[in-house]
Write a protein that holds these residues in place. Structure first.
Motif, short mmCIF file in Angstrom:
data_model
loop_
_atom_site.label_atom_id
_atom_site.label_comp_id
_atom_site.label_asym_id
_atom_site.label_seq_id
_atom_site.Cartn_x
_atom_site.Cartn_y
_atom_site.Cartn_z
N ALA A 254 16.83 1.27 17.99
CA ALA A 254 17.62 2.45 17.67
C ALA A 254 17.26 3.67 18.52
N GLU A 255 16.00 3.76 18.97
CA GLU A 255 15.58 4.94 19.73
C GLU A 255 15.71 4.77 21.24
N LYS A 256 16.22 3.64 21.67
CA LYS A 256 16.27 3.36 23.11
C LYS A 256 16.97 4.47 23.90
N GLU A 257 18.16 4.85 23.47
CA GLU A 257 18.93 5.84 24.24
C GLU A 257 18.21 7.19 24.29
N SER A 258 17.60 7.57 23.20
CA SER A 258 16.85 8.84 23.18
C SER A 258 15.67 8.79 24.14
N ILE A 259 15.01 7.65 24.19
CA ILE A 259 13.86 7.49 25.08
C ILE A 259 14.29 7.53 26.54
N VAL A 260 15.34 6.79 26.87
CA VAL A 260 15.84 6.76 28.24
C VAL A 260 16.30 8.14 28.67
N GLN A 261 16.97 8.84 27.78
CA GLN A 261 17.44 10.19 28.10
C GLN A 261 16.26 11.13 28.34
N PHE A 262 15.19 10.99 27.52
CA PHE A 262 14.00 11.83 27.70
C PHE A 262 13.35 11.55 29.05
N ILE A 263 13.26 10.29 29.42
CA ILE A 263 12.66 9.92 30.71
C ILE A 263 13.47 10.49 31.87
N ASN A 264 14.79 10.36 31.78
CA ASN A 264 15.66 10.87 32.84
C ASN A 264 15.60 12.40 32.95
#
Length: 388
Positions: A254-264
């Motif tokens: 569930a948190e994948k998109e939030s994590i990827v966005q934070f990294i980017n």
């Protein structure tokens, strides 16, 4: 003549994750111990919340996998945050199970996985009437765990779930619990019930240890697993002090998109997201990292992450950040370092000390040897077999 046994579960390979791996090891382990094993499970859908492409459009499938007969049944797949949709997903699988019970001969001994509570309730209600020996494998204490995670509130619905939990325990002939806390919880309700501590020990050949990555200034920290709310990996990404580490992440959830966005959004931070890979692939790469982190956003009573036993067998030092019985295991068997759940200041301070802690192959070998001695899957299964 081999004794027949049926395992009913909501998770099974090709699905990934601890729950699917646990039941797979149990099924294939019993088969190797001369049981005739069959498994009933939904069409693969976890953690995506949609039926895997290879199984789409099917109402039922029966195949033989590693000498285990696997029956896959239809369900309405969903991982929606909408509680009604998730409830319907469980009810739809329960309806498929009722259909299966009507049209198939059920072995005398049945192992039922819980949670989900509603699915377990369906099995206990229907199969008790068929006078089968019912073994309930309790891996988490729902609804209590849901309350601690913030998924439930103490209202009328919660009281119904508590009644279902008590019913399930009361109908079981034998209760398996993955932790001492689960066993204590069950005995507090039903002191006369037979219980057995059944840990989530893995069953694979210990690998040859690899040299971890060498960096004079930074250690490599890795997380591999579900990127869900309970694990709190997004919060971890935003709270770590990266002065001393490079953080690698494997998994989905569930948190994948939030994590990827934070990294980017923070390209200056040394965070590497590798996506989702298979369990076997993980075993090949995890040994390259210095330390693995096992976090829980909040301490969950009864929960013991199966990663502890898996990583110990791989010989990987662990940084445990989740509290509870898992913390006790890390300390007892000297598998790594423990930090109070939710204390990110203490976590960063501990990580800072790890750069001079001398993480070497000797420590890894000791961890691996400890796992082989104390977390023996086949020894545990042999003890369980006597109760079936």
């Amino acid at each position: 003549m081999a004794k027949s046994i049926l395992i009913i579960t909501s998770y099974y390979p090709p699905e990934s994750g601890a729950a699917a791996n646990r039941i797979f090891e149990l099924a294939t382990g019993l088969q190797k111990h001369h049981f005739r094993v069959s498994v009933v499970t939904p069409m693969p859908n976890y953690p995506k919340g949609s039926i895997f492409k290879a199984y789409s459009g099917k109402l039922k499938q029966t195949v033989l996998e590693q000498n285990v007969t696997v029956h896959r049944l239809w369900l309405y797949a969903s991982n929606s945050k909408n509680k009604l949709l998730r409830l319907w997903a469980m009810i739809s699988y329960s309806l498929s199970l009722i259909w299966f019970f009507i049209w198939h001969k059920i072995p005398d001994t049945v192992i039922v996985q819980s949670p989900p509570l509603v699915v377990a309730f369906t099995c206990m209600l229907c199969l008790r009437r068929k006078k089968r020996k019912l073994i309930l494998n309790v891996s988490d204490l729902w609804p209590m765990a849901g309350l601690e995670l913030g998924a439930f509130k103490k209202n009328f619905s919660y009281k119904i779930l508590e009644k279902i939990e008590r019913f399930n325990y009361n109908q079981a002939d034998l209760l398996l619990g993955q932790s001492h806390e689960i066993i204590a919880h069950i005995r507090g309700m039903f002191p006369e019930k037979k219980t057995f501590l059944y840990r989530n020990y893995p069953n694979f050949k210990p690998p040859i240890l690899l040299d971890s990555s060498k960096n004079a200034n930074k250690i490599t920290l890795v997380y591999a697993g579900l990127l869900g709310v309970a694990q709190g990996i997004y919060k971890l990404c935003t709270s770590l002090d990266y002065t001393h580490i490079v953080f690698h992440i494997y998994g989905a959830g569930a948190e994948k998109e939030s994590i990827v966005q934070f990294i980017n959004s923070n390209p200056q931070l040394p965070i590497v997201y590798h996506g989702e890979v298979s369990r076997n692939a993980l075993h090949q790469v995890l040994g390259r990292y210095d330390v693995t982190i096992i976090p829980l956003l909040n301490r969950i009573y009864g929960s013991v992450p199966s990663k502890i036993f898996e990583y110990a067998r791989l010989g990987i030092p662990m940084l445990y950040f989740g509290g509870g019985e898992g913390e006790t295991l890390i300390k007892q068997y000297e598998l790594g370092w423990v930090v109070e759940a939710g204390n990110y200041q203490a976590l960063n301070q501990t990580i800072k000390t790890l750069t001079t802690a001398g993480i070497d192959s000797k420590n890894r070998l000791i961890i691996q040897q400890t796992a082989q001695k104390n977390f023996d899957f086949n020894k545990q299964l042999s003890q369980l077999k006597k109760l079936l």
